[in-house]
Scaffold this motif. Sequence first.
Motif, mmCIF file in Angstrom:
data_model
loop_
_atom_site.group_PDB
_atom_site.id
_atom_site.type_symbol
_atom_site.label_atom_id
_atom_site.label_comp_id
_atom_site.label_asym_id
_atom_site.label_seq_id
_atom_site.Cartn_x
_atom_site.Cartn_y
_atom_site.Cartn_z
ATOM 1 N N THR A 132 -5.133 21.612 -21.876
ATOM 2 C CA THR A 132 -4.260 22.206 -22.844
ATOM 3 C C THR A 132 -4.965 23.075 -23.887
ATOM 4 O OG1 THR A 132 -2.516 20.622 -22.689
ATOM 5 C CG2 THR A 132 -2.089 22.034 -24.365
ATOM 6 N N ALA A 133 -5.926 22.418 -24.419
ATOM 7 C CA ALA A 133 -7.016 23.175 -25.420
ATOM 8 C C ALA A 133 -7.556 24.537 -24.922
ATOM 9 C CB ALA A 133 -8.063 22.127 -25.953
ATOM 10 N N TYR A 134 -8.075 24.055 -23.475
ATOM 11 C CA TYR A 134 -8.634 25.076 -22.781
ATOM 12 C C TYR A 134 -7.832 26.258 -22.525
ATOM 13 C CZ TYR A 134 -11.074 27.138 -18.733
ATOM 14 O OH TYR A 134 -11.658 28.263 -18.021
ATOM 15 N N LEU A 135 -6.684 25.970 -21.955
ATOM 16 C CA LEU A 135 -5.660 26.758 -21.671
ATOM 17 C C LEU A 135 -5.440 27.906 -22.870
ATOM 18 C CD1 LEU A 135 -3.404 28.515 -20.184
ATOM 19 C CD2 LEU A 135 -1.739 26.784 -20.648
ATOM 20 N N LEU A 136 -5.006 27.244 -24.087
ATOM 21 C CA LEU A 136 -4.749 27.898 -25.175
ATOM 22 C C LEU A 136 -5.898 28.508 -25.807
ATOM 23 C CD1 LEU A 136 -2.802 25.243 -26.969
ATOM 24 C CD2 LEU A 136 -1.925 27.083 -25.967
ATOM 25 N N SER A 137 -7.089 28.146 -25.610
ATOM 26 C CA SER A 137 -8.296 29.115 -26.005
ATOM 27 C C SER A 137 -8.519 30.131 -25.176
ATOM 28 C CB SER A 137 -9.434 28.052 -26.280
ATOM 29 O OG SER A 137 -10.693 28.751 -25.562
ATOM 30 N N SER A 138 -8.055 30.133 -23.887
ATOM 31 C CA SER A 138 -8.134 31.449 -22.855
ATOM 32 C C SER A 138 -7.126 32.183 -23.413
ATOM 33 C CB SER A 138 -7.958 30.864 -21.641
ATOM 34 O OG SER A 138 -6.651 30.920 -21.134
ATOM 35 N N LEU A 139 -6.231 31.828 -24.188
ATOM 36 C CA LEU A 139 -5.067 32.743 -24.749
ATOM 37 C C LEU A 139 -5.283 33.270 -25.965
ATOM 38 C CD1 LEU A 139 -2.102 30.679 -23.487
ATOM 39 C CD2 LEU A 139 -2.992 32.737 -22.308
ATOM 40 N N GLY A 140 -6.404 32.849 -26.557
ATOM 41 C CA GLY A 140 -6.919 33.305 -27.989
ATOM 42 C C GLY A 140 -5.974 32.552 -29.046
ATOM 43 N N ILE A 141 -5.446 31.269 -28.579
ATOM 44 C CA ILE A 141 -4.563 30.311 -29.576
ATOM 45 C C ILE A 141 -5.536 29.364 -29.940
ATOM 46 C CG2 ILE A 141 -2.453 28.965 -29.709
ATOM 47 C CD1 ILE A 141 -1.304 30.645 -27.448
ATOM 48 N N ASP A 142 -5.605 29.125 -31.216
ATOM 49 C CA ASP A 142 -6.617 28.232 -31.845
ATOM 50 C C ASP A 142 -5.754 26.794 -31.824
ATOM 51 O OD1 ASP A 142 -8.672 27.370 -33.206
ATOM 52 O OD2 ASP A 142 -8.042 27.302 -34.998
ATOM 53 N N THR A 143 -6.818 25.736 -31.683
ATOM 54 C CA THR A 143 -6.152 24.397 -31.628
ATOM 55 C C THR A 143 -7.051 23.641 -32.687
ATOM 56 O OG1 THR A 143 -7.273 23.542 -29.770
ATOM 57 C CG2 THR A 143 -4.979 24.396 -29.338
ATOM 58 N N GLY A 144 -8.358 24.228 -32.987
ATOM 59 C CA GLY A 144 -9.338 23.291 -33.428
ATOM 60 C C GLY A 144 -9.888 22.280 -32.584
ATOM 61 N N LEU A 161 -5.489 41.926 1.359
ATOM 62 C CA LEU A 161 -6.475 41.794 0.533
ATOM 63 C C LEU A 161 -6.342 40.607 -0.359
ATOM 64 C CD1 LEU A 161 -6.386 45.174 -1.231
ATOM 65 C CD2 LEU A 161 -7.898 44.558 0.522
ATOM 66 N N SER A 162 -7.488 39.563 -0.606
ATOM 67 C CA SER A 162 -7.328 38.556 -1.239
ATOM 68 C C SER A 162 -8.452 38.094 -2.295
ATOM 69 C CB SER A 162 -7.276 37.226 -0.130
ATOM 70 O OG SER A 162 -7.271 35.943 -1.055
ATOM 71 N N LEU A 163 -7.990 37.754 -3.460
ATOM 72 C CA LEU A 163 -8.941 37.330 -4.634
ATOM 73 C C LEU A 163 -8.813 35.855 -4.874
ATOM 74 C CD1 LEU A 163 -7.859 40.007 -6.998
ATOM 75 C CD2 LEU A 163 -9.514 39.968 -5.555
ATOM 76 N N ALA A 164 -9.941 35.264 -4.547
ATOM 77 C CA ALA A 164 -9.994 33.846 -4.661
ATOM 78 C C ALA A 164 -10.715 33.464 -6.080
ATOM 79 C CB ALA A 164 -11.125 33.279 -3.757
ATOM 80 N N ASP A 165 -10.172 32.387 -7.022
ATOM 81 C CA ASP A 165 -10.602 32.019 -8.162
ATOM 82 C C ASP A 165 -11.354 30.549 -7.484
ATOM 83 O OD1 ASP A 165 -11.277 31.224 -10.724
ATOM 84 O OD2 ASP A 165 -9.350 30.481 -11.082
ATOM 85 N N THR A 166 -12.535 30.881 -6.995
ATOM 86 C CA THR A 166 -13.175 29.668 -6.414
ATOM 87 C C THR A 166 -13.597 28.725 -7.168
ATOM 88 O OG1 THR A 166 -14.235 31.618 -5.131
ATOM 89 C CG2 THR A 166 -15.249 29.360 -4.791
ATOM 90 N N THR A 167 -13.757 28.880 -8.547
ATOM 91 C CA THR A 167 -14.384 28.124 -9.640
ATOM 92 C C THR A 167 -13.060 27.843 -10.456
ATOM 93 O OG1 THR A 167 -14.609 29.890 -11.220
ATOM 94 C CG2 THR A 167 -16.599 29.324 -9.731
ATOM 95 N N GLY A 168 -12.065 28.070 -10.275
ATOM 96 C CA GLY A 168 -10.983 27.664 -11.286
ATOM 97 C C GLY A 168 -11.215 28.149 -12.669
ATOM 98 N N MET A 169 -12.036 29.178 -12.788
ATOM 99 C CA MET A 169 -12.574 29.772 -14.059
ATOM 100 C C MET A 169 -11.200 30.754 -14.645
ATOM 101 S SD MET A 169 -16.236 29.737 -13.831
ATOM 102 C CE MET A 169 -16.893 30.068 -15.697
ATOM 103 N N GLY A 170 -10.407 31.162 -13.634
ATOM 104 C CA GLY A 170 -9.274 32.251 -13.962
ATOM 105 C C GLY A 170 -8.590 31.428 -15.145
ATOM 106 N N SER A 171 -7.937 32.671 -15.951
ATOM 107 C CA SER A 171 -6.997 32.262 -17.120
ATOM 108 C C SER A 171 -6.067 33.185 -17.008
ATOM 109 C CB SER A 171 -7.663 32.166 -18.307
ATOM 110 O OG SER A 171 -8.172 33.574 -18.601
ATOM 111 N N PRO A 172 -4.860 33.393 -17.749
ATOM 112 C CA PRO A 172 -3.996 34.359 -17.660
ATOM 113 C C PRO A 172 -4.408 35.553 -17.810
ATOM 114 C CG PRO A 172 -2.875 32.261 -18.411
ATOM 115 C CD PRO A 172 -4.308 31.994 -18.289
ATOM 116 N N PRO A 173 -5.202 35.584 -18.994
ATOM 117 C CA PRO A 173 -5.832 37.145 -19.324
ATOM 118 C C PRO A 173 -7.003 37.620 -18.254
ATOM 119 C CG PRO A 173 -6.041 35.734 -21.473
ATOM 120 C CD PRO A 173 -5.348 34.743 -20.126
ATOM 121 N N ALA A 174 -7.594 36.741 -17.726
ATOM 122 C CA ALA A 174 -8.424 37.204 -16.666
ATOM 123 C C ALA A 174 -7.855 37.733 -15.643
ATOM 124 C CB ALA A 174 -9.594 36.074 -16.356
ATOM 125 N N ILE A 175 -6.825 36.839 -14.918
ATOM 126 C CA ILE A 175 -5.921 37.132 -13.991
ATOM 127 C C ILE A 175 -5.275 38.694 -14.343
ATOM 128 C CG2 ILE A 175 -3.835 36.908 -12.572
ATOM 129 C CD1 ILE A 175 -5.712 34.645 -12.112
#
Lengths: 303, 303
Positions: free
Chosen positions: A257-269, B176-190
Amino acid sequence: MNGEKPKTVTLVEVGPRDGFQFEKTVVPTERKLDVIARLAAAGLRRIQVTSFVHPAKVPQMADAETLVARLPKEGPVAYSALVLNERGLARALACGIANVEISLSASDAHSRKNAGMPHAEALTRGLTMIDRAVSAGVHVRASIQCAFGCVEEGAIPAERIAETIRRFIDHGAHELSLADTTGMGSPPAIRNILDTVRPLSGGLPLALHLHDTRGLGLVNLMAAMDCGVAIFDTSLAGMGGCPFVSGAAGNIATEDTAYLLSSLGIDTGVDVDRVGAISRELETFFNTTFSGRIHRLSAHFPL
Amino acid sequence: MNGEKPKTVTLVEVGPRDGFQFEKTVVPTERKLDVIARLAAAGLRRIQVTSFVHPAKVPQMADAETLVARLPKEGPVAYSALVLNERGLARALACGIANVEISLSASDAHSRKNAGMPHAEALTRGLTMIDRAVSAGVHVRASIQCAFGCVEEGAIPAERIAETIRRFIDHGAHELSLADTTGMGSPPAIRNILDTVRPLSGGLPLALHLHDTRGLGLVNLMAAMDCGVAIFDTSLAGMGGCPFVSGAAGNIATEDTAYLLSSLGIDTGVDVDRVGAISRELETFFNTTFSGRIHRLSAHFPL
């Protein structure tokens, strides 16, 4: 709601309660205190540390008084305990914990199983407990289990949730919480209940407690944030589960959850890697693999 | 994009390839055929059944020719195979499979590890393979691994993805296909990559292959649907993983994805409980617990 997500989100760590109570192995008090201290050091500012339940029924929580007595008396962390009946509340108040969560189920079937009485009766009892806790001067979170569905009753009518919330507020609860106990919530169900409940909450903080039993935990969190929710219960490593479903996933994981939120620019501390390190040690301790994801990585490679 | 989700979504089942290749135990051809037939009966209309790789390197896929020879010659299901080099493509074309996926990595570091050459070289080779496969008359999906990040290189520049996509299209790829092989994708990256790629794709179908290594798989799927993507690779029970991360989660689970989409009113044609039954049998066969959620429930209690 306008679909704009909150800028900061509070994670309430429930692993030491919801997670530890679900594992057969009883965690020694010393180790619980160590985990709790390290969760605090990793940035968690609210931690649910125990539940005042019958020690014969839930031996994992039998040390509730000892544990609470040994928690830091000062510092930035709010420690809370779950209470499910009058006896539990009396014990909680007696040992001086500053925050209690009073919880009851929206589902008659589930309430009968867990509390031995249907919803309406559990609500009456719960309101008396809220009165007593409020009078005692502790912070009271009032919560509704099975708010997004019950495996026996299906969807719970939004009006039943709304009426329960109204009563909670009338009786002076300081915070409200809706639990997806069964993990049956979905984005439309979350929106439906929140669209009903949010206008009633009159500025009181509203939290969500999401289980990932069907894999929709973080998707539901996203939907809830779009509806303005900014407090979520999480458990380290996604510990927890459902006693009726072998192998079922637990709560949404603190790290994920913290990782997801951080990827969205949402701070959890919250420091994802520090929580992950605690999680991996607990996997060794319990000799199991918890259902969260990121704790399995030794580093989470933030982007 | 306007954020409106598609009305129907196609799930491409990759468990028999991405899942089976990741487990140490080799699945006998007979059992693979049984799983594939039951996945088809459960509503999957596209199934990736194998990979033409060196049998000494990946013994789990050593039966590729035998397996393909024994697939149904008619019916509603499109079977595909992954190919990573010229030798693999030659084998695939020789045994008459109708759909091939030609895959290369956007990351130099990952490409060196997996293909023994940096991205630019792998692209040149891949384009020759696309030419050959298109000439041979098979359906060609061209795909990019690590499109949303690499554990060694971090984020991949959108322009590199865009240029690769342009070349794929120039050479006649059908999908065409895009793979998030490492699971590092996040909504903003997607969103970032899809905002760049979608305008280029000129009406060609665009698929996403998401791993749930960091728990964001279904959240990323939601973000991708908002950007107009309507084809997703999934694996039953969330099988699969990452050879570099012990215990890492696999692909997004077919059952969990179909359940989520069904809760949103999006049709996939997939029967969640039938897929779940196959998954549970495979957990017994492999003596493991896969990272998906819903297959652990004997019934998924749709709401």
